[in-house]
Write an enzyme that holds these catalytic residues in place. Structure first.
Site, short mmCIF file in Angstrom:
data_model
loop_
_atom_site.label_atom_id
_atom_site.label_comp_id
_atom_site.label_asym_id
_atom_site.label_seq_id
_atom_site.Cartn_x
_atom_site.Cartn_y
_atom_site.Cartn_z
N ASN A 8 0.75 -1.05 0.04
CA ASN A 8 0.16 -0.04 0.07
C ASN A 8 0.93 0.97 0.06
O ASN A 8 1.39 1.39 1.11
CB ASN A 8 -0.91 -0.05 1.22
CG ASN A 8 -1.59 1.26 1.47
OD1 ASN A 8 -2.02 1.97 0.41
ND2 ASN A 8 -2.41 1.22 2.53
N LYS A 10 -0.02 4.31 -0.21
CA LYS A 10 -0.57 5.39 0.47
C LYS A 10 -0.37 6.68 -0.51
O LYS A 10 -0.16 6.46 -1.89
CB LYS A 10 0.09 5.54 1.71
CG LYS A 10 -0.37 4.27 2.58
CD LYS A 10 0.04 4.51 4.10
CE LYS A 10 -0.23 3.00 4.81
NZ LYS A 10 -0.25 3.36 6.13
N HIS A 99 -9.39 1.27 5.12
CA HIS A 99 -8.38 1.73 5.81
C HIS A 99 -8.45 2.36 6.87
O HIS A 99 -9.17 3.42 6.94
CB HIS A 99 -7.10 2.12 4.72
CG HIS A 99 -5.79 1.85 5.29
ND1 HIS A 99 -5.25 2.96 6.63
CD2 HIS A 99 -4.59 0.94 5.13
CE1 HIS A 99 -4.15 2.48 6.67
NE2 HIS A 99 -3.80 1.59 6.12
N GLU A 101 -6.72 4.76 8.00
CA GLU A 101 -6.46 6.23 7.84
C GLU A 101 -7.72 6.74 7.14
O GLU A 101 -8.10 8.04 7.15
CB GLU A 101 -5.36 6.13 6.93
CG GLU A 101 -4.18 6.02 7.79
CD GLU A 101 -3.02 5.21 6.90
OE1 GLU A 101 -3.14 5.35 5.78
OE2 GLU A 101 -2.10 4.82 7.83
N GLU A 169 -5.22 -5.00 10.54
CA GLU A 169 -4.09 -3.95 10.78
C GLU A 169 -4.25 -3.30 12.18
O GLU A 169 -5.36 -2.16 12.14
CB GLU A 169 -4.11 -2.88 9.56
CG GLU A 169 -4.12 -3.34 8.33
CD GLU A 169 -3.46 -2.46 7.38
OE1 GLU A 169 -2.32 -2.71 6.72
OE2 GLU A 169 -3.82 -1.32 7.30
N GLY A 175 2.52 2.23 10.72
CA GLY A 175 3.59 3.19 10.76
C GLY A 175 4.10 3.61 12.16
O GLY A 175 4.86 4.77 12.02
N SER A 213 3.47 -2.35 10.42
CA SER A 213 5.13 -2.31 10.64
C SER A 213 5.51 -3.37 10.36
O SER A 213 6.47 -4.11 10.81
CB SER A 213 5.36 -1.84 12.09
OG SER A 213 4.84 -0.56 12.30
#
Ligand code: 13P
Length: 250
Positions: A8, A10, A99, A101, A169, A175, A213
């Site tokens: 991904n 992003k 996701h 985010e 996730e 991250g 991660s």
């Protein structure tokens, strides 16, 4: 079932960087095609660079590509949106949905994700539905309840031939450099597998990816778990060697 190793990207990189990254992935893979024996490789670039990735992969069907989101709507006056049909037209075979985010910065709900998944399936693409708890939810011991609710709310009714991927996730691992231990990840993946029994007709054919991660140093232990069928990789997918080293661990 081959492991699915998904990058991904992003909102990173430029046109030139996207071209260079996909070229490096193809170049490294063509020198070590054995990687593809156990791994299917998926890249999800920023939507604007799908055409460049498609161009670079022309004649190299071993790597597939997809998008990071899709519109709730089919077509019309939805400024800025991109429909499932357009993504299909651009050559996508997968679309990441929900996701954390997008849930956090765009207020996406499970109900939105379900509608999007239906749009993606209607175009014969595979939705990659993301779920995962926040750190405070895990601290409160609520991770299973949170994930169960997300799965129930976001997974559409599937027809027998339709295909679905779930990405677990944990939000606190994205991250941050913090990764779920292989045991904690496996515990959640096996919980997800059992939840899928009441939601889809073929729970064992749904691939459940781990994301958060994942990197070359921890990929082997994570991918070695029984119910971890691949990875959804952010940061480490932006470097061809790190990304393919993860794929090699499969
Ligand atoms: P990182 O691998 O950078 O933690 O990102 C994971 C992720 O969000 C993939 O979708």
């Amino acid at each position: 079932m081959k492991k699915l190793i998904a990058g991904n990207w992003k909102m990173n990189g430029s046109k030139d960087e996207s071209r260079a990254l996909i070229a490096a992935i193809v170049n490294e893979l063509s020198q070590d095609e054995a990687i593809l024996d156990n791994a299917e490789i998926l890249v999800c670039p920023p939507v604007l660079y799908l055409g460049d990735v498609r161009h670079a992969l022309h004649g190299y069907p071993s790597v597939v590509f997809g998008a990071q989101d899709v519109s709730l709507y089919d077509n019309g006056a939805y400024t800025g949106d991109i429909s499932a049909k357009m993504l299909k037209d651009a050559g996508c075979s997968y679309v990441i949905l929900g996701h954390s985010e997008r849930r956090q910065y765009h207020g996406e709900s499970d109900a939105d994700i379900k509608v999007k998944a239906e749009k993606v399936l209607a175009q014969d693409m595979v939705p990659v539905i993301c779920v995962g708890e926040t750190e405070s939810e895990r601290d409160a011991g609520e991770q299973e309840a949170v994930v169960a609710k997300q799965l129930k709310g976001a997974i559409p009714e599937l027809k027998p031939h339709e295909n679905l991927v779930i990405a677990y996730e944990p939000v606190w691992a994205i991250g941050t450099g913090k990764t779920a231990s292989p045991q904690d990840a496996e515990a959640m993946h096996s919980f997800i597998r059992s939840e899928l029994k009441s939601l889809v007709s073929a729970p064992n054919s749904v691939r459940i990816l781990y994301g958060g991660s994942m990197k070359p140093e921890n990929a082997k232990d994570l991918l070695g778990q029984e119910n971890i069928d691949g990875g959804l990789i952010g940061g480490a997918s932006l470097k061809a060697d790190a990304f393919l080293s993860i794929a090699k661990s499969a």
